[in-house]
Design a protein around this motif. Structure first.
Motif, short mmCIF file in Angstrom:
data_model
loop_
_atom_site.label_atom_id
_atom_site.label_comp_id
_atom_site.label_asym_id
_atom_site.label_seq_id
_atom_site.Cartn_x
_atom_site.Cartn_y
_atom_site.Cartn_z
N LEU A 87 -2.01 -0.05 -0.93
CA LEU A 87 -2.63 0.64 0.19
C LEU A 87 -2.95 -0.30 1.34
N LEU A 111 7.87 2.10 -4.00
CA LEU A 111 8.03 3.45 -4.54
C LEU A 111 8.06 3.43 -6.07
N ARG A 141 -10.92 9.77 2.65
CA ARG A 141 -11.07 11.21 2.65
C ARG A 141 -10.01 11.84 1.75
N LEU A 142 -10.20 13.14 1.48
CA LEU A 142 -9.18 13.90 0.77
C LEU A 142 -8.67 14.95 1.74
N PHE A 143 -7.58 15.59 1.38
CA PHE A 143 -7.14 16.73 2.18
C PHE A 143 -8.09 17.87 1.83
N LEU A 193 3.71 16.28 -4.76
CA LEU A 193 4.12 15.21 -3.84
C LEU A 193 4.93 14.16 -4.57
N ARG A 194 4.60 13.96 -5.85
CA ARG A 194 5.32 12.96 -6.64
C ARG A 194 6.60 13.52 -7.22
N LYS A 204 4.51 2.60 -7.42
CA LYS A 204 3.51 3.66 -7.26
C LYS A 204 3.70 4.76 -8.30
N THR A 209 -8.11 9.13 6.74
CA THR A 209 -7.80 8.36 5.54
C THR A 209 -7.26 9.22 4.40
N ALA A 210 -7.25 10.55 4.57
CA ALA A 210 -6.63 11.40 3.54
C ALA A 210 -5.15 11.04 3.40
N PHE A 211 -4.61 10.40 4.44
CA PHE A 211 -3.23 9.95 4.40
C PHE A 211 -2.98 9.00 3.23
N ALA A 212 -4.05 8.39 2.71
CA ALA A 212 -3.93 7.47 1.58
C ALA A 212 -3.24 8.15 0.40
N LEU A 213 -3.42 9.47 0.26
CA LEU A 213 -2.78 10.18 -0.86
C LEU A 213 -1.26 10.09 -0.74
N HIS A 214 -0.73 10.28 0.47
CA HIS A 214 0.71 10.19 0.67
C HIS A 214 1.19 8.78 0.34
N LEU A 215 0.41 7.80 0.78
CA LEU A 215 0.77 6.41 0.56
C LEU A 215 0.73 6.07 -0.93
N ALA A 216 -0.35 6.51 -1.60
CA ALA A 216 -0.51 6.18 -3.02
C ALA A 216 0.54 6.89 -3.86
N SER A 217 0.99 8.07 -3.42
CA SER A 217 1.95 8.82 -4.21
C SER A 217 3.36 8.30 -4.02
N GLY A 218 3.55 7.41 -3.06
CA GLY A 218 4.90 6.93 -2.80
C GLY A 218 5.81 8.01 -2.25
N VAL A 219 5.26 8.86 -1.36
CA VAL A 219 6.11 9.87 -0.71
C VAL A 219 7.05 9.15 0.24
N ILE A 242 -4.14 6.29 -8.69
CA ILE A 242 -5.14 5.56 -7.91
C ILE A 242 -6.26 6.49 -7.47
#
Lengths: 523, 269
Positions: B71, B91, B105-107, B122-123, B94, A353-363, B99
């Motif tokens: 999400l 895009l 989880r986090l990285f 990333l942004r 966001k 679910t860390a992938f949520a960061l990519h999704l939330a950032s709009g990568v 958020i």
């Protein structure tokens, strides 16, 4: 209380299977594998009944000793032991220590390794079915032996629990465990050679082991059958004493562990070191690449496969020296290219679910795909080049180099393109972040197998041109095919790489939320 | 930071408010298998408000916020952030949002510092700007001494704080925070509150979900009560609580409080 603990273990097992029918399929596969192994061993032990006594004696004692040794070692290195009945979870219940020990020990028998060991151990009764007394002694020995195995494993896990709960130890042990696993072939061959070189040595070794806690339980029946009641009795005492001492040690360790929860802290460290994030270009694809590369070195689930790569040539060269035929070395570069390229096919599943960061950032999907692929390429490309050139250096066959390079580069780039598509669309069951790479992953085993197998077939079809050209060169001996192969590998590979990254990116843009929902199922 | 597209008509702008909604959700619904998690929730969050979403466990708060932030794809309904449709122009939408999701989880093999940097870069933010803001955020959240520690070795509260920092780094116009104060110590919680207060004072909008009523009553100016996937009440905190404490009003709305004299055996005297 003992019955309660056993019932709990069975309920946990059943509920685990109820989560999805595929879980059952996975369990069935593991069960089948174990069943095959067990069946072979059981048949062998039954057949040993007709073997001369000293042969049966040596085989049973050596095998039994190996089993106890295995139960003692595997929990430390694999850190993947079954913790469904983790004693720490019972801390708040006031369970009398004696009943807890009995319940946990018997609970250890339930499960595939425990059942398999028990079945094989019990078949030694058939081996010593040469009279009532030897059979009875075999049954007693088997019971003692199996309990010793389980209690030893418990002692080892409890003793190392605080050590094993430190993340650093887990990371290192998981990676270190890869080494003997990969080198299994050479190790087994070496040991086998040593043994066949000195057949007379084995009975002596068995005789010696039979006086140690490792071999004693397995030797009782043999001594009874051979008409040596004195040693038999002594060995029975040794086994019983071993079990008693181990149980006592376990009790002491458990008592201590229950009141001192493992401490997993680590020192504080100030920042100021952005690492690769500070080096690579600050565009989305660049930072994804930096993050992925960091993970390749810091996450044992990734670095485990990095450790395998340098060991591959060792295995292949060893195999060559055994047979005197080094043709299998020709597969080194393409094989490494394949392993490395395919290793990112589960990238999003590894993110969980860390992938949520990519999704939330709009990568953008393309940046995500490209970054991950480039991170893998950053070390895969040099490795593959070195291996391909190394093959020619080793064999002196420089005419093969262009073809080698063509197939290897083609496989690498095509594989990366394909992986980029696969990981954007399908999730597979992988160990969760922070868990041992050897831990049985939760989730859909059936889909995992389908995705892996389907991916392999597609990859083979995609690199067919390079394979065909390589075969053409081998058959005709015409070096021109090699050069065409090099060109084809480079062009087709890059083309498919770009196509894969773009298609994967498009799918990721369209299906990001669905992908996140898929990985959230396993957490 | 992009401005909201001015000539684009806003969806269902609330008639009462002169200011455009920071977040407007209409008829959001989601079903998981046979269970309806969110059953048609519509909500207007005015720009510049400090909006609390409260509800019992399993009320659909997290599901609603996930659908509002892109999400989780809703089965029905729309979510619009400052005039940008979250599901048609993900895009763009966001970029406007920061958020903090709950339960993801986090990285965590990155250091705390690296994780915040990663979120900013990333942004597509400028490297020097990111570096400056990372230092500010680490200082504001009292994480400087652990900035070089891997996030996997952080405590629960520190993990929450570093995730919050990752959500703030690009200076979003709307902050959506799911359970931001869980496991956070009182001192850090006070720090976070003052950061959020000054953010709202400067024109930003904050949405927090929580089940700590006291906190919401003190901190937020608007509140929505959600239970069983439906919206039970929404408006300014004073309107919703109607003279009572928010906690009493909440229990009254949601129900389920047992007034029995049960558990006699638990009394020790």
């Amino acid at each position: 209380m003992v019955a309660h603990l056993l019932k709990l273990k069975l309920t946990l097992l059943r509920n685990g299977l109820r989560r999805s029918p595929w879980q059952l399929v996975g369990m069935a596969f593991a069960g089948l594998y174990a069943l095959g192994l067990v069946a072979t061993l059981v048949v062998a032990l039954v057949l040993l009944r007709n073997a001369p006594q000293d042969v049966a004696y040596a085989a049973v004692v050596l095998g039994g000793s190996a089993a106890i040794l295995g139960w003692g070692i595997v929990p430390v290195v694999a850190s993947a032991t079954d913790m469904t009945l983790d004693p720490a979870r019972f801390t708040t219940f006031a369970i009398p220590m004696k009943q807890m020990l009995a319940g946990l020990a018997l609970g250890g028998v339930i499960g595939i390794p425990g059942l398999a060991t028990s079945l094989v151990a019990l078949s030694t009764v058939a081996t010593w079915w040469r009279g009532f007394l030897p059979a009875l002694a075999a049954a007693a020995g088997a019971a003692l032996g199996v309990l010793t195995c389980i209690v030893l494993a418990k002692v080892v896990t409890t003793a190392t629990a605080s050590l094993a709960s430190s993340r650093r130890f887990k990371d290192v042990s998981a990676i270190a465990f890869m080494v003997p696993l990969v080198l299994m072939g050479p190790i087994v061959a070496g040991v086998g050679q040593g043994i066949s070189g000195s057949t007379g040595f084995l009975p002596v070794l068995a005789q010696t082991l039979s006086w140690t806690p490792l071999g004693a339980p397995w030797a009782v029946a043999g001594d009874v059958a051979a008409g040596r009641p004195g040693p038999a009795l002594l060995k029975l005492l040794i086994s019983a004493a071993t079990l008693a001492v181990l149980t006592w040690a376990w009790k002491v360790l458990l008592e201590r562990a229950l009141v001192t929860p493992p401490y997993a802290g680590s020192g504080k460290r100030k920042g100021g070191k952005p690492g690769l994030l500070g080096i690579l270009p600050a565009v989305p694809a660049g930072v994804v690449m930096a993050r992925s590369l960091t993970y390749w070195f810091r996450d044992p689930r990734y670095s485990g496969s990095l450790v395998v790569i340098p060991l591959l040539p060792v295995v292949l060269v060893f195999q060559g020296t055994q047979t005197g035929d080094f043709t299998s070395l020709a597969f080194l570069a393409p094989l490494s290219a394949f392993i490395l390229a395919w290793s990112i096919s589960a990238d999003v599943s590894y993110d969980n679910t860390a992938f949520a960061l990519h999704l939330a950032s709009g990568v953008r999907g393309v940046a995500d795909r490209l970054g991950r692929a480039l991170a893998c390429l950053a070390f895969a490309l040099p490795v593959v080049l070195v291996f391909a050139v190394g093959y020619s250096v080793f064999t002196g066959d420089w005419a093969a180099l262009p073809g080698q390079l063509g197939l290897s580069l083609g496989t690498l780039f095509t594989g990366l393109g394909l992986s980029s598509v696969v990981s954007a669309r399908y999730t597979v069951a992988v160990p969760l972040p922070g868990e041992s790479p050897f831990k049985k992953p939760p989730g859909n085993v059936g889909q995992t197998l389908a995705v892996q197998f389907g991916g392999l077939v597609v990859l083979m079809v995609l690199v067919l041109p390079e394979v065909a050209l390589l075969i053409a060169q081998l058959v005709t001996g015409n070096a021109l095919f090699g050069w065409i192969n090099l060109a084809a590998g480079a062009c087709l590979g890059t083309g498919l790489f770009v196509a894969g990254v773009r298609l994967g990116g498009k799918w990721l843009d369209a299906r990001g939320p669905e992908l996140l929902a898929q990985v959230s199922v396993n957490r | 930071m992009t401005a909201p597209i001015p000539d684009r008509p806003l969806y269902d702008r609330p008639p009462h408010a002169g200011t455009p909604a920071a977040l407007s959700i209409q008829g959001l619904a989601k079903r998981f298998g046979g269970k309806i998690a969110v059953d048609g929730i519509s909500l207007e969050v005015p720009a510049g408000s400090f909006y609390g979403i409260v509800g019992p466990n399993g009320a659909g708060k997290t599901t609603t916020l996930s659908m509002a932030t892109g999400l989780l794809r809703p089965d029905f309904g729309t979510a619009v952030v400052h005039g940008v449709d979250v599901w048609r122009q993900p895009l763009e939408a966001k970029k406007l949002m920061g958020i903090l999701p709950d339960g993801v989880r986090l990285f965590d093999r990155l250091t705390g510092e690296q994780l915040i940097m990663y979120a900013g870069l990333l942004r597509g933010m400028d490297k020097d700007v990111v570096a400056g803001r990372v230092a500010d955020l680490l200082a504001a959240l009292d994480l400087q001494n652990d900035a070089g520690t891997l996030v996997v070795d952080y405590s629960a509260g520190m993990t929450k704080k570093i995730a919050l920092a990752s959500a703030l780094i690009h200076a979003p116009r709307l902050l959506v925070l799911d359970e931001p104060f869980e496991a956070v110590d009182p001192v850090s919680a006070a720090n976070i509150r003052s950061i959020l207060d000054s953010y709202v004072a400067s024109g930003g909008t904050v949405i927090v979900s929580s089940h700590v009523m006291d906190l919401v009553q003190r901190m937020c100016d608007h509140v929505a009560v959600v239970a069983g996937g439906r919206l039970l009440a929404a408006g300014t905190v004073d309107d919703v609580r109607a003279g009572a404490s928010l906690e009493d009003r909440f229990v009254q709305l949601v129900g389920g409080r047992s007034h029995t004299e049960g558990l006699e055996w638990l009394r020790t005297s």
